[in-house]
Scaffold this motif. Structure first.
Motif, PDB file in Angstrom:
ATOM      1  N   GLU A  10       8.571  -4.656 -10.751  1.00 31.99           N
ATOM      2  CA  GLU A  10       7.980  -5.681  -9.893  1.00 31.99           C
ATOM      3  C   GLU A  10       8.361  -5.461  -8.431  1.00 31.99           C
ATOM      4  O   GLU A  10       7.511  -5.559  -7.535  1.00 31.99           O
ATOM      5  N   GLU A  11       9.620  -5.154  -8.190  1.00 29.37           N
ATOM      6  CA  GLU A  11      10.075  -4.903  -6.819  1.00 29.37           C
ATOM      7  C   GLU A  11       9.376  -3.670  -6.231  1.00 29.37           C
ATOM      8  O   GLU A  11       9.030  -3.648  -5.050  1.00 29.37           O
ATOM      9  N   PHE A  12       9.181  -2.671  -7.068  1.00 27.49           N
ATOM     10  CA  PHE A  12       8.523  -1.429  -6.642  1.00 27.49           C
ATOM     11  C   PHE A  12       7.081  -1.704  -6.204  1.00 27.49           C
ATOM     12  O   PHE A  12       6.670  -1.351  -5.088  1.00 27.49           O
ATOM     13  N   VAL A  13       6.314  -2.346  -7.078  1.00 32.59           N
ATOM     14  CA  VAL A  13       4.906  -2.618  -6.773  1.00 32.59           C
ATOM     15  C   VAL A  13       4.784  -3.612  -5.620  1.00 32.59           C
ATOM     16  O   VAL A  13       4.015  -3.412  -4.676  1.00 32.59           O
ATOM     17  N   GLY A  14       5.558  -4.693  -5.694  1.00 32.48           N
ATOM     18  CA  GLY A  14       5.483  -5.712  -4.650  1.00 32.48           C
ATOM     19  C   GLY A  14       5.894  -5.194  -3.290  1.00 32.48           C
ATOM     20  O   GLY A  14       5.279  -5.521  -2.267  1.00 32.48           O
ATOM     21  N   GLY A  15       6.932  -4.360  -3.263  1.00 29.18           N
ATOM     22  CA  GLY A  15       7.404  -3.818  -1.998  1.00 29.18           C
ATOM     23  C   GLY A  15       6.378  -2.917  -1.338  1.00 29.18           C
ATOM     24  O   GLY A  15       6.121  -3.022  -0.124  1.00 29.18           O
ATOM     25  N   TYR A  16       5.769  -2.040  -2.132  1.00 26.58           N
ATOM     26  CA  TYR A  16       4.765  -1.152  -1.551  1.00 26.58           C
ATOM     27  C   TYR A  16       3.485  -1.904  -1.201  1.00 26.58           C
ATOM     28  O   TYR A  16       2.791  -1.552  -0.241  1.00 26.58           O
ATOM     29  N   ALA A  17       3.143  -2.934  -1.965  1.00 24.61           N
ATOM     30  CA  ALA A  17       1.971  -3.747  -1.619  1.00 24.61           C
ATOM     31  C   ALA A  17       2.171  -4.397  -0.253  1.00 24.61           C
ATOM     32  O   ALA A  17       1.278  -4.389   0.597  1.00 24.61           O
ATOM     33  N   ARG A  18       3.365  -4.943  -0.031  1.00 22.18           N
ATOM     34  CA  ARG A  18       3.643  -5.573   1.266  1.00 22.18           C
ATOM     35  C   ARG A  18       3.668  -4.539   2.389  1.00 22.18           C
ATOM     36  O   ARG A  18       3.201  -4.811   3.508  1.00 22.18           O
ATOM     37  N   SER A  25      -0.547   2.355 -10.529  1.00 18.43           N
ATOM     38  CA  SER A  25      -1.706   2.495  -9.637  1.00 18.43           C
ATOM     39  C   SER A  25      -2.709   1.370  -9.856  1.00 18.43           C
ATOM     40  O   SER A  25      -3.238   0.794  -8.892  1.00 18.43           O
ATOM     41  N   GLU A  26      -2.986   1.068 -11.110  1.00 16.75           N
ATOM     42  CA  GLU A  26      -3.935  -0.014 -11.396  1.00 16.75           C
ATOM     43  C   GLU A  26      -3.414  -1.343 -10.863  1.00 16.75           C
ATOM     44  O   GLU A  26      -4.163  -2.128 -10.260  1.00 16.75           O
ATOM     45  N   GLU A  27      -2.134  -1.614 -11.062  1.00 16.55           N
ATOM     46  CA  GLU A  27      -1.556  -2.874 -10.610  1.00 16.55           C
ATOM     47  C   GLU A  27      -1.513  -2.941  -9.084  1.00 16.55           C
ATOM     48  O   GLU A  27      -1.831  -3.986  -8.489  1.00 16.55           O
ATOM     49  N   LEU A  28      -1.137  -1.845  -8.444  1.00 17.82           N
ATOM     50  CA  LEU A  28      -1.058  -1.839  -6.985  1.00 17.82           C
ATOM     51  C   LEU A  28      -2.442  -2.024  -6.366  1.00 17.82           C
ATOM     52  O   LEU A  28      -2.604  -2.796  -5.403  1.00 17.82           O
ATOM     53  N   ALA A  29      -3.447  -1.345  -6.904  1.00 15.59           N
ATOM     54  CA  ALA A  29      -4.810  -1.502  -6.386  1.00 15.59           C
ATOM     55  C   ALA A  29      -5.291  -2.935  -6.549  1.00 15.59           C
ATOM     56  O   ALA A  29      -5.929  -3.506  -5.657  1.00 15.59           O
ATOM     57  N   GLN A  30      -4.966  -3.534  -7.687  1.00 12.90           N
ATOM     58  CA  GLN A  30      -5.362  -4.922  -7.923  1.00 12.90           C
ATOM     59  C   GLN A  30      -4.717  -5.869  -6.923  1.00 12.90           C
ATOM     60  O   GLN A  30      -5.362  -6.779  -6.391  1.00 12.90           O
ATOM     61  N   ARG A  31      -3.448  -5.658  -6.631  1.00 13.23           N
ATOM     62  CA  ARG A  31      -2.756  -6.530  -5.673  1.00 13.23           C
ATOM     63  C   ARG A  31      -3.304  -6.344  -4.263  1.00 13.23           C
ATOM     64  O   ARG A  31      -3.406  -7.304  -3.495  1.00 13.23           O
TER      65      ARG A  31
END
Length: 290
Positions: free
Chosen positions: A224-232, A266-272
């Motif tokens: 979660e921290e990985f995806v959320g951090g890069y999304a931000r 990748s799918e989760e990051l693109a969605q966010r």
């Protein structure tokens, strides 16, 4: 009143054997009027003709290859001339690894246009040197080393199908480190710190698009921290890229084989990113290669 900058102008160049013809057909599929094998000295006159033609040529693609460079080798200067006249061309450079190019030429038993009396590899290297400046200044770099014809066509259509060219488009590209880094990546993320579903028997044959694998990967500590951090991070940097005129951003997410962790991330990051109002889609370079 229509301005020259309103013309949606795409210039396609790149290495011989890299896939320019496929790019040209893909542009035609999404509504571009495409002129192939155009000498660089004709870029400005062709752009003016397209502008005068109005709506029928509002989206125009020009494809250059090594034969057209017999007339001129100054693509960067020609593009600069277009911009000084008010046009806003987007330059697409199609590239591929030298060893892949060798296999492609050998498979069709063709010589390289710059090979002369030397070896095939000599022609490839000569062309790469000739195109170095054009590659450096390209707006979009597409590496076709690991793409088949259908994947390349899909990539081009994803990039150019939408009529609104003002918003930066983000491609979140999963890949396997064992197959090499994507050379067209602007960011490279490493998901190998997460446990590998390959070692879970019931998940091994599935991939990151499958819900059980996605739940497993995203449920791991740190995911979660990985995806959320890069999304931000991307949300914060995209406006700056847009101000600098960048229109395409490739975020590569890697794991060992490009099947489980990188695909799910990748799918989760693109969605966010889409949820944050960005134009983003996931693409999977190595899925199915194992």
């Amino acid at each position: 009143m229509t301005e020259r900058g309103d013309l949606d102008l795409v210039i396609v160049t790149g290495v011989s054997g890299g896939g320019r013809s496929t790019v040209a057909r893909a542009l035609e599929n999404v509504g571009y009027y495409v002129v192939d094998n155009l000498p660089q000295t004709m870029l400005v006159p062709m752009a003016e003709l397209a502008f005068e033609a109005g709506e029928p040529a509002r989206r125009t693609g020009m494809v250059l290859d090594v034969r057209s460079r017999a007339f001129s080798t100054d693509l960067t200067g020609a593009v600069r001339d277009l911009r000084e006249r008010g046009f806003r061309p987007k330059v697409v450079f199609v590239d591929s690894d030298p060893d892949v190019l060798v296999r492609r030429f050998e498979s069709v038993r063709r010589s390289h246009p710059l090979q002369g009396t030397g070896r095939l590899s000599d022609g490839i290297e000569a062309e790469r040197l000739l195109l170095a400046e054009a590659r450096e200044h390209a707006d979009v770099l597409i590496d076709t080393s690991h793409l088949n014809v259908n994947q390349l066509r899909a990539r081009v259509e994803e990039l150019f199908a939408a009529p609104d060219q003002r918003q930066l488009r983000v491609t979140v590209l999963s890949f396997g480190f064992k197959y090499g880094l994507p050379v067209d990546a602007d960011f490279v993320l490493d998901a190998r710190f997460l446990p590998n579903p390959f070692w879970v028997p019931e998940l091994r044959e599935r991939n990151g698009r499958d819900e059980p694998v996605s739940d497993y990967v995203l449920g791991q500590p740190g995911a979660e921290e990985f995806v959320g951090g890069y999304a931000r991070l991307l949300e914060g940097t995209v406006p700056g890229f847009e101000r600098e005129g960048k229109r395409y951003l490739t975020v590569a997410v890697g794991c060992t084989g490009g099947k489980h962790r990188s695909v799910a991330i990748s799918e989760e990051l693109a969605q966010r990113l889409r949820g944050a109002g960005l134009s983003a889609h996931a693409q999977h370079r190595d899925l199915g290669r194992e």
